[in-house]
Design an enzyme around this catalytic site. Structure first.
Site, PDB file in Angstrom:
ATOM      1  N   LYS A 188      -9.373   8.292   2.980  1.00  0.00           N
ATOM      2  CA  LYS A 188     -10.275   6.605   2.649  1.00  0.00           C
ATOM      3  C   LYS A 188     -11.470   6.904   2.930  1.00  0.00           C
ATOM      4  CE  LYS A 188      -5.966   4.279   2.070  1.00  0.00           C
ATOM      5  NZ  LYS A 188      -5.090   5.610   2.666  1.00  0.00           N
ATOM      6  N   HIS A 227      -9.627   1.791   0.208  1.00  0.00           N
ATOM      7  CA  HIS A 227      -8.620   2.214  -0.147  1.00  0.00           C
ATOM      8  C   HIS A 227      -8.022   1.361  -1.409  1.00  0.00           C
ATOM      9  CE1 HIS A 227      -4.635   1.362   0.595  1.00  0.00           C
ATOM     10  NE2 HIS A 227      -3.845   0.363   2.515  1.00  0.00           N
ATOM     11  N   HIS A 248      -2.767   8.070   5.991  1.00  0.00           N
ATOM     12  CA  HIS A 248      -2.818   6.854   5.393  1.00  0.00           C
ATOM     13  C   HIS A 248      -4.051   6.541   6.054  1.00  0.00           C
ATOM     14  CE1 HIS A 248      -2.388   3.240   3.605  1.00  0.00           C
ATOM     15  NE2 HIS A 248      -1.979   2.305   4.574  1.00  0.00           N
ATOM     16  N   GLU A 258      -0.415   5.226  13.313  1.00  0.00           N
ATOM     17  CA  GLU A 258      -0.476   6.415  12.997  1.00  0.00           C
ATOM     18  C   GLU A 258       0.010   7.872  13.654  1.00  0.00           C
ATOM     19  OE1 GLU A 258      -0.848   8.509   8.410  1.00  0.00           O
ATOM     20  OE2 GLU A 258      -2.727   6.586   9.185  1.00  0.00           O
ATOM     21  N   PHE A 276       1.641  -3.492   3.950  1.00  0.00           N
ATOM     22  CA  PHE A 276       2.323  -4.622   4.969  1.00  0.00           C
ATOM     23  C   PHE A 276       3.906  -4.903   4.558  1.00  0.00           C
ATOM     24  CE2 PHE A 276      -2.516  -6.810   3.753  1.00  0.00           C
ATOM     25  CZ  PHE A 276      -2.683  -6.417   5.028  1.00  0.00           C
ATOM     26  N   CYS A 308       0.616  -1.241   0.160  1.00  0.00           N
ATOM     27  CA  CYS A 308       0.000  -0.044   0.238  1.00  0.00           C
ATOM     28  C   CYS A 308       0.651   1.403  -0.217  1.00  0.00           C
ATOM     29  CB  CYS A 308      -0.800  -0.314   1.647  1.00  0.00           C
ATOM     30  SG  CYS A 308      -2.286  -1.643   0.722  1.00  0.00           S
TER      31      CYS A 308
END
Length: 409
Positions: A333, A338, A301, A312, A397, A162
Site C-alpha cells: 500500500k 488502499h 495490511h 498488526e 472496518f 477492506c
C-alpha cells in the site's frame, strides 16, 4: 482434501494495468500517487489519490454495455478476463456448474450512486436511470463476469469492507478444496475516488492529508497519518491442482490456508493488541500445515494509519514470537494506496509473484522509526530471496480479519 493452485492473475492498479507492469512497479519501488484533478479539492484537505487514468473500458465492453455498468464493475470484468487469458484456458472443458465466480467490492457502485442522486435532485424522479440498481449493487461484478464467461457455479460477493476480496479468495479456496467446484475466478474491485467519498473518509480522520506523494502512504513510519485512496481490481484464477497439472497449466503458487476472524470490538478501530488479526494468521498457518518459522514473507495490511500498523505489528509478534523480527514484512500500500475491498486481491497477486520470482517488494517512503512498529518491513529496497511461503493480511472496518497463506509448489 484437494489441493488448490493459482494459475492466472489479472490486475488494474494505480501502478500498472497489467500483471507485468504492476509487478515491475512494485519491484522498482514506484508509487502511483498523483494530485487529484477529477474534481476541485480546494475545500477538502485531501489532495492525493492512487487514481487510474489510462484504463480503456472499451477494450472489454461495447459502448451500450458501458452505459449500464459502474466503474468498479468495469475494473472487475477487465481483470477477470485478463486473469483467464493469463491462465491459458477459457476453462470451457470443465462443467460450467463446476466453475465459480466469487468477487467482492467493499462499497460497490458508489460513483453511480453519487451521479444518479445528483440527477434525482436536479431533474426529478423520472430522470433516475433504470440501470441504477444493477450499477450500484456490489454483487454485479460477480454477476457480469459470469455473464461474460458462462460460468454457472457458485457465484457471490462477500462484503467485509477492506477484507472483502481476501474473503472472496478464501471462500473460493475452500469450495475447491472441499470439492464443491473445480475452478473459480476470485478477487475484488473498487472505484471510490470521489469528492463525497474522500470527504467522508477524511472526516473520520482515516486519510492522509499530505501534499507530498513520497510521504503520503508511509506504513509503519512514525509520521504516518492515514491512507491514500486507491482504485482498481485484482482477480485470481484458482484451480484444483490435479486438473491444472493435467492440462499443463503454469502454476504461480499453491493456496494452502485461510483464516477468518472478527475482533467484535469497534466499528472501525482494531483491537490494540491485534488479537483478532493474530488468530486469523494462526488459523491460516495451521490449515496450511506449517509453523510460523516456515513463513518467509508477510504482505501486511499496513494501511499507514496509527492504530492499524501498531496493532498488526503486535499481532505478528503474538503469532511469531521470537521469530517475529526474522520474518520479512512489507506493505505494498506504500505504492498502490488502499484499494479497500480490492486490497486483498492485488496483495495476493503480489504474494504469488513474490513466490514465483523470489523477490519481496519493499515498503517505500519509510524514514522515521516508531517504537511500536519495530519489525523488518523491507524498507531498504526490494529484497531478492527465495519465498517458500507467504501470508497476506486484510483487516476491515467492523473488525473483519482475513489471512491467506500461499506456498511455493
Amino acid at each position: 482434501m484437494r489441493r488448490v493452485v493459482v494459475t492466472g492473475v489479472g490486475v488494474k492498479s494505480p501502478v500498472g494495468l497489467t500483471k507485468d507492469s504492476y509487478w515491475d512497479s512494485l519491484v522498482a519501488g514506484r508509487h502511483g500517487f498523483k494530485e487529484i484533478d477529477r474534481f476541485d479539492t480546494s475545500d477538502i484537505p485531501v489532495k492525493l489519490a492512487g487514481s487510474i487514468e489510462d484504463f480503456v473500458p472499451t477494450d472489454y465492453f461495447d459502448k451500450k454495455e458501458l452505459r449500464k455498468t459502474d466503474r468498479f464493475c468495469q475494473f472487475a470484468v477487465a481483470s477477470a478476463l485478463d486473469a483467464l487469458s493469463d491462465c491459458g484456458s477459457d476453462l470451457k472443458d470443465i462443467d460450467p456448474y463446476r466453475v465459480g465466480v466469487i468477487v467482492s467490492s467493499g462499497i460497490g457502485g458508489f460513483e453511480s450512486t453519487v451521479n444518479v442522486h445528483a440527477d434525482f435532485l436536479q431533474k426529478g424522479p423520472e430522470r433516475v436511470s433504470p440501470f441504477f440498481v444493477p450499477m450500484m449493487i456490489s454483487n454485479m461484478g460477480a454477476g457480469i463476469i459470469a455473464i461474460k464467461t458462462g460460468f454457472k457455479g457458485i457465484n457471490h460477493c462477500p462484503v467485509t469492507a477492506c477484507a472483502s476480496s481476501a474473503h472472496s479468495i478464501g471462500e473460493a479456496f475452500r469450495n475447491i478444496k472441499h470439492g464443491y467446484i473445480d475452478a473459480c475466478i476470485a478477487g475484488g474491485a473498487e472505484a471510490t475516488i470521489l469528492k463525497f467519498t474522500l470527504a467522508a473518509f477524511n472526516n473520520m480522520t482515516a486519510l492522509s492529508r499530505s501534499a507530498d506523494p513520497d510521504r503520503a502512504s508511509i506504513p509503519f513510519d512514525a509520521e504516518r497519518n492515514g491512507f491514500v485512496m486507491g482504485e482498481g481490481s485484482g482477480m485470481l484464477v484458482l484451480e484444483e491442482y490435479e486438473l491444472a497439472k493435467k492440462r499443463g497449466a503454469k502454476i504461480y503458487a499453491e493456496i494452502t490456508g485461510y483464516g477468518a476472524t472478527c475482533d467484535a470490538f469497534h466499528f472501525v478501530q482494531p483491537r490494540d493488541d491485534g488479537e483478532g488479526a493474530a488468530k486469523s494468521m494462526q488459523f491460516a498457518i495451521d490449515e496450511a500445515g506449517l509453523s510460523p518459522q516456515d513463513i518467509t514473507y508477510i504482505n501486511a495490511h499496513g494501511t499507514s494509519t496509527k492504530a492499524n500498523d501498531a496493532a498488526e505489528t503486535r499481532a505478528v509478534k503474538t503469532v511469531f514470537g521470537q521469530y517475529a523480527d526474522k520474518v520479512a514484512i512489507s506493505s505494498t500500500k506504500s505504492m498502490t494506496g488502499h484499494l479497500l475491498g480490492a486490497a486483498g486481491a492485488i496483495e495476493s497477486i503480489a504474494c504469488v509473484l513474490a513466490i514465483k520470482d523470489g523477490i519481496m517488494p519493499p515498503t517505500i517512503g519509510y524514514k522515521v522509526s516508531d517504537p511500536d512498529c519495530d519489525l523488518d518491513y523491507i524498507t531498504q529496497g526490494t529484497r531478492k530471496q527465495d519465498v517458500t511461503a507467504a501470508l497476506t493480511n486484510s483487516l476491515g472496518f467492523g473488525g473483519h480479519n482475513a489471512t491467506l497463506c500461499y506456498k511455493k509448489i
